[in-house]
Motif scaffolding. Structure first.
Motif, PDB file in Angstrom:
ATOM      1  N   MET A  33       0.800  -1.214   0.000  1.00 36.06           N
ATOM      2  CA  MET A  33       0.000   0.000   0.000  1.00 36.06           C
ATOM      3  C   MET A  33       0.843   1.280   0.000  1.00 36.06           C
ATOM      4  SD  MET A  33      -3.166   0.945   2.535  1.00 36.06           S
ATOM      5  CE  MET A  33      -2.082   1.109   3.949  1.00 36.06           C
ATOM      6  N   PRO A  34       1.954   1.361   0.762  1.00 38.12           N
ATOM      7  CA  PRO A  34       2.750   2.591   0.720  1.00 38.12           C
ATOM      8  C   PRO A  34       3.267   2.939  -0.680  1.00 38.12           C
ATOM      9  CG  PRO A  34       3.337   1.306   2.647  1.00 38.12           C
ATOM     10  CD  PRO A  34       2.426   0.445   1.817  1.00 38.12           C
ATOM     11  N   PHE A  35       3.635   1.942  -1.470  1.00 43.58           N
ATOM     12  CA  PHE A  35       4.107   2.218  -2.829  1.00 43.58           C
ATOM     13  C   PHE A  35       2.988   2.831  -3.670  1.00 43.58           C
ATOM     14  CE2 PHE A  35       6.973  -1.112  -1.341  1.00 43.58           C
ATOM     15  CZ  PHE A  35       8.207  -0.655  -1.775  1.00 43.58           C
ATOM     16  N   VAL A  36       1.778   2.304  -3.499  1.00 44.96           N
ATOM     17  CA  VAL A  36       0.640   2.782  -4.293  1.00 44.96           C
ATOM     18  C   VAL A  36       0.275   4.204  -3.899  1.00 44.96           C
ATOM     19  CG1 VAL A  36      -1.777   2.361  -4.892  1.00 44.96           C
ATOM     20  CG2 VAL A  36      -0.219   0.425  -4.568  1.00 44.96           C
ATOM     21  N   LEU A  37       0.225   4.485  -2.601  1.00 43.23           N
ATOM     22  CA  LEU A  37      -0.141   5.828  -2.156  1.00 43.23           C
ATOM     23  C   LEU A  37       0.955   6.845  -2.441  1.00 43.23           C
ATOM     24  CD1 LEU A  37      -2.068   5.190   1.180  1.00 43.23           C
ATOM     25  CD2 LEU A  37      -2.981   5.902  -1.029  1.00 43.23           C
ATOM     26  N   LEU A  38       2.200   6.404  -2.477  1.00 42.27           N
ATOM     27  CA  LEU A  38       3.279   7.316  -2.858  1.00 42.27           C
ATOM     28  C   LEU A  38       3.127   7.755  -4.313  1.00 42.27           C
ATOM     29  CD1 LEU A  38       5.872   8.767  -2.069  1.00 42.27           C
ATOM     30  CD2 LEU A  38       7.142   6.713  -2.725  1.00 42.27           C
ATOM     31  N   ALA A  39       2.648   6.850  -5.168  1.00 47.04           N
ATOM     32  CA  ALA A  39       2.370   7.218  -6.561  1.00 47.04           C
ATOM     33  C   ALA A  39       1.196   8.185  -6.634  1.00 47.04           C
ATOM     34  CB  ALA A  39       2.074   5.965  -7.379  1.00 47.04           C
ATOM     35  N   ALA A  40       0.254   8.075  -5.684  1.00 47.80           N
ATOM     36  CA  ALA A  40      -0.897   8.971  -5.665  1.00 47.80           C
ATOM     37  C   ALA A  40      -0.530  10.349  -5.148  1.00 47.80           C
ATOM     38  CB  ALA A  40      -2.014   8.371  -4.797  1.00 47.80           C
ATOM     39  N   LEU A  41       0.382  10.417  -4.170  1.00 53.41           N
ATOM     40  CA  LEU A  41       0.739  11.680  -3.527  1.00 53.41           C
ATOM     41  C   LEU A  41       2.250  11.705  -3.285  1.00 53.41           C
ATOM     42  CD1 LEU A  41      -0.266  14.329  -2.228  1.00 53.41           C
ATOM     43  CD2 LEU A  41      -0.546  13.064  -0.088  1.00 53.41           C
ATOM     44  N   PRO A  42       3.013  12.405  -4.109  1.00 57.39           N
ATOM     45  CA  PRO A  42       4.485  12.393  -3.998  1.00 57.39           C
ATOM     46  C   PRO A  42       5.025  12.886  -2.654  1.00 57.39           C
ATOM     47  CG  PRO A  42       3.812  13.255  -6.129  1.00 57.39           C
ATOM     48  CD  PRO A  42       2.563  13.122  -5.314  1.00 57.39           C
ATOM     49  N   THR A  43       4.273  13.742  -1.941  1.00 59.36           N
ATOM     50  CA  THR A  43       4.731  14.246  -0.637  1.00 59.36           C
ATOM     51  C   THR A  43       4.258  13.353   0.513  1.00 59.36           C
ATOM     52  OG1 THR A  43       2.774  15.684  -0.497  1.00 59.36           O
ATOM     53  CG2 THR A  43       4.781  16.626  -1.452  1.00 59.36           C
ATOM     54  N   LEU A  44       3.902  12.130   0.204  1.00 60.24           N
ATOM     55  CA  LEU A  44       3.329  11.214   1.197  1.00 60.24           C
ATOM     56  C   LEU A  44       4.224  11.034   2.418  1.00 60.24           C
ATOM     57  CD1 LEU A  44       0.943   9.030   1.479  1.00 60.24           C
ATOM     58  CD2 LEU A  44       2.704   7.383   0.806  1.00 60.24           C
TER      59      LEU A  44
END
Length: 273
Positions: A116-127
């Motif tokens: 999940m962290p990889f996917v959300l990092l693609a969604a929001l670069p400042t994650l």
């Protein structure tokens, strides 16, 4: 395989290429071990395609950028609740007790949730890193740290927990799973993504309380008291994120509270069975 996957998550905030390399190795190993099958690989390929489309659309098409982010968030949530087929998460502990008065619990190593962290990092670069306008004093950090055992002691006074020291033989497996596949994954969703997005729309303080409440409601399966305490813990993690702008700080707070709970108190709750 699981140590490599954990290593990829540990590297993600600092060395993204190394994180992707280790994650790819872990995925290949998982396929060989039967933890992920062809359906899971195809699903991840589709998610990767969505991420690439969003990345190329950024700054060019607001519709594609927003649509790509929404689809990636949906995919991340599906991974979180194990709704993407093709993943077979192994059960590491089955109905074990940390101590005499601790309730039995089961522990899984969740490969899908760990992605999940990889996917959300693609969604929001400042994650994982964002600018913080706060400059808390050392005593404020100290109070924040002390609030974690205090919260557990309040739970004890209310009868949900009791003092019971533990050092179980499966502690290493628990620490690995809890740090990377629970604490980090949950902080990515609730603080890195949700609280950060809400802060951009509503401001920092409303975002802090709303994200903490949603985090608490995510624990509704454990009853109303757990919702209350998870919400209060969410405030602690949210402050750590808001003050530092670094997700690894809130993750360490999350992990520290969980470890204090396991090592010093009945885990997950006081049980008289």
């Amino acid at each position: 395989m699981w140590c490599i996957l954990a290593g990829s998550l540990a590297a993600l905030p600092f060395q993204r290429r190394l994180a992707l390399l280790l994650g790819t190795i872990a995925l290949g190993w998982a396929c060989l071990e039967g933890v992920v099958d062809l359906r899971g690989v195809v699903a991840l390929g589709i998610i990767l395609l969505i991420a690439r489309v969003k990345m190329h659309a950024t700054g060019r098409s607001r519709v594609l950028t927003a649509g790509g982010e929404i689809l990636l968030v949906i995919a991340a949530l599906a991974l979180l609740v194990h709704q993407i087929p093709g993943f077979y998460n192994p059960r590491i502990l089955d109905d074990v007790q940390a101590g005499t008065h601790s309730a039995p619990f089961t522990l899984y190593f969740n490969f899908d949730k760990a992605l999940m962290p990889f996917v959300l990092l693609a969604a929001l670069p400042t994650l994982l890193f964002t600018r913080s306008d706060y400059h808390p004093k050392c005593w404020q950090w100290l109070l924040l740290i002390l609030s974690m055992p205090v919260l557990l002691m309040v739970a004890m006074l209310l009868g949900a927990l009791k003092i019971e020291l533990h050092f179980p033989s499966w502690l290493g497996s628990f620490m690995l799973a809890n740090l990377f596949f629970v604490s980090f994954a949950e902080e990515v969703l609730f603080r890195g993504y949700l609280q950060q997005r809400l802060a951009g729309w509503l401001g920092n303080l409303p975002a802090l309380f709303i994200a903490a409440l949603i985090f608490g409601l995510a624990h509704i399966g454990g009853g109303l008291l757990l919702v209350v305490f998870a919400s209060m813990a969410g405030l602690i993690y949210g402050l750590a994120w808001m003050w530092s702008g670094r997700l690894w700080v809130s993750t360490l707070c999350h992990f520290a509270l969980n470890m204090c709970h396991l090592l010093v108190f009945t885990y997950p709750i006081y049980w008289q069975g």
